[in-house]
Design an enzyme around this catalytic site. Structure first.
Site, PDB file in Angstrom:
ATOM      1  N   GLU A  75       0.812  -1.212   0.000  1.00 43.77           N
ATOM      2  CA  GLU A  75       0.000   0.000   0.000  1.00 43.77           C
ATOM      3  C   GLU A  75       0.852   1.272   0.000  1.00 43.77           C
ATOM      4  OE1 GLU A  75      -2.911  -0.292  -0.700  1.00 43.77           O
ATOM      5  OE2 GLU A  75      -3.956  -1.869   0.396  1.00 43.77           O
ATOM      6  N   HIS A  94      -2.476   2.932   8.459  1.00 48.95           N
ATOM      7  CA  HIS A  94      -3.525   2.182   7.767  1.00 48.95           C
ATOM      8  C   HIS A  94      -3.735   0.883   8.530  1.00 48.95           C
ATOM      9  CE1 HIS A  94      -5.898  -0.032   5.012  1.00 48.95           C
ATOM     10  NE2 HIS A  94      -4.913  -0.779   4.553  1.00 48.95           N
ATOM     11  N   HIS A  96      -6.797  -2.405   9.927  1.00 45.11           N
ATOM     12  CA  HIS A  96      -7.986  -3.204   9.631  1.00 45.11           C
ATOM     13  C   HIS A  96      -8.721  -3.605  10.915  1.00 45.11           C
ATOM     14  CE1 HIS A  96      -6.075  -4.845   5.605  1.00 45.11           C
ATOM     15  NE2 HIS A  96      -6.085  -3.516   5.669  1.00 45.11           N
ATOM     16  N   TYR A 115     -19.649  13.765  19.878  1.00 44.08           N
ATOM     17  CA  TYR A 115     -18.887  14.989  19.617  1.00 44.08           C
ATOM     18  C   TYR A 115     -17.458  14.712  19.155  1.00 44.08           C
ATOM     19  CZ  TYR A 115     -16.190  14.677  23.998  1.00 44.08           C
ATOM     20  OH  TYR A 115     -15.326  14.288  24.985  1.00 44.08           O
ATOM     21  N   HIS A 157     -12.574  -2.589   3.162  1.00 47.87           N
ATOM     22  CA  HIS A 157     -11.129  -2.714   3.359  1.00 47.87           C
ATOM     23  C   HIS A 157     -10.717  -2.423   4.804  1.00 47.87           C
ATOM     24  CE1 HIS A 157      -6.937  -1.774   1.419  1.00 47.87           C
ATOM     25  NE2 HIS A 157      -6.799  -2.191   2.662  1.00 47.87           N
ATOM     26  N   TYR A 210      -8.965  22.183  22.698  1.00 49.87           N
ATOM     27  CA  TYR A 210      -9.133  20.907  23.391  1.00 49.87           C
ATOM     28  C   TYR A 210      -7.793  20.157  23.499  1.00 49.87           C
ATOM     29  CZ  TYR A 210     -10.788  16.135  24.295  1.00 49.87           C
ATOM     30  OH  TYR A 210     -10.999  14.881  24.816  1.00 49.87           O
TER      31      TYR A 210
END
Length: 218
Positions: A75, A94, A96, A115, A157, A210
């Site tokens: 990837e 990335h 899964h 939120y 995916h 925040y």
């Protein structure tokens, strides 16, 4: 190999191992990268996290060139496309994880049911259009779904998060999976009540300070 380079390589190994412990990846699924001066450092293809060594992390440019016998993640093009499109991004995760994958297989993104969804940069977390894994098309639809966001789901995916640091991108990956789980839990017994536009405006305003220790007192 400079000390800084060594530290970056080790941080990718540590994050990959923790991703398996947290079960946002299993075995050789998923991939993680950090932007480097001449391109990126990325986890390799087909090597389990606990077998990774600093020298097995692949240094490559953003056009797909690398040296040595160890291949980068399949990837890599997805990561490279994000770095090209988003100069402020310095790390890409990335993964899964189960709940993100389940939603992605239904091609359902995360709406503003909580939120914290706004913490990814918008009113929702999108699910991308479908493209085959490892393809240039997947890189394109990922950049598209990430526009104005720091996370998205990848259709059928998984998911991807980005950040200015690896810690930030990885933390977002854990948060996204938590929110996906909570969203599915709520949908198991009722339809979530979404935050309205006025409520989201207030949330986004609060997100400007925040979690910042240097922010003025409220």
């Amino acid at each position: 190999m400079t000390l800084s380079n060594q530290d970056h390589r080790q941080s990718l190994i540590d994050a990959s191992i923790d991703a398996e412990i947290q079960r946002i990846n299993v075995g050789t699924t998923g991939n993680i990268s950090i932007r480097a001066e001449d391109g990126m450092l990325i986890t390799p293809s087909g090597i389990p996290p606990r077998q990774l060594l600093p020298e097995t992390i692949v240094a490559m440019d953003l056009d797909g060139h690398w040296a040595g016998n160890i291949k980068p993640s399949s990837e890599w093009a997805l990561h490279a496309a994000v770095y090209k499109a988003r100069p402020e991004v310095h790390a890409v995760v990335h993964a899964h994880p189960d709940h993100c994958v389940a939603l992605s297989c239904a091609r359902i993104g995360l709406p503003a049911f909580h939120y914290m969804v706004a913490g990814f940069g918008g009113d929702d977390v999108r699910c991308s259009r479908y493209a085959t894994f490892g393809s240039p098309e997947l890189a394109d639809v990922t950049v598209e779904a990430l526009q104005g966001r720091t996370a998205c789901l990848l259709a059928n995916h998984g998911m991807i998060t980005v950040g200015s640091t690896l810690a930030e991108a990885y933390g977002r990956a854990l948060k996204l999976e938590t929110l996906a789980r909570q969203y599915m839990l709520c949908r198991s017994f009722t339809e979530p009540v979404l935050l309205n536009e006025k409520e989201l405006v207030e949330v986004k305003q609060r997100y400007k300070t925040y979690g910042r220790q240097d922010a003025p007192n409220a």
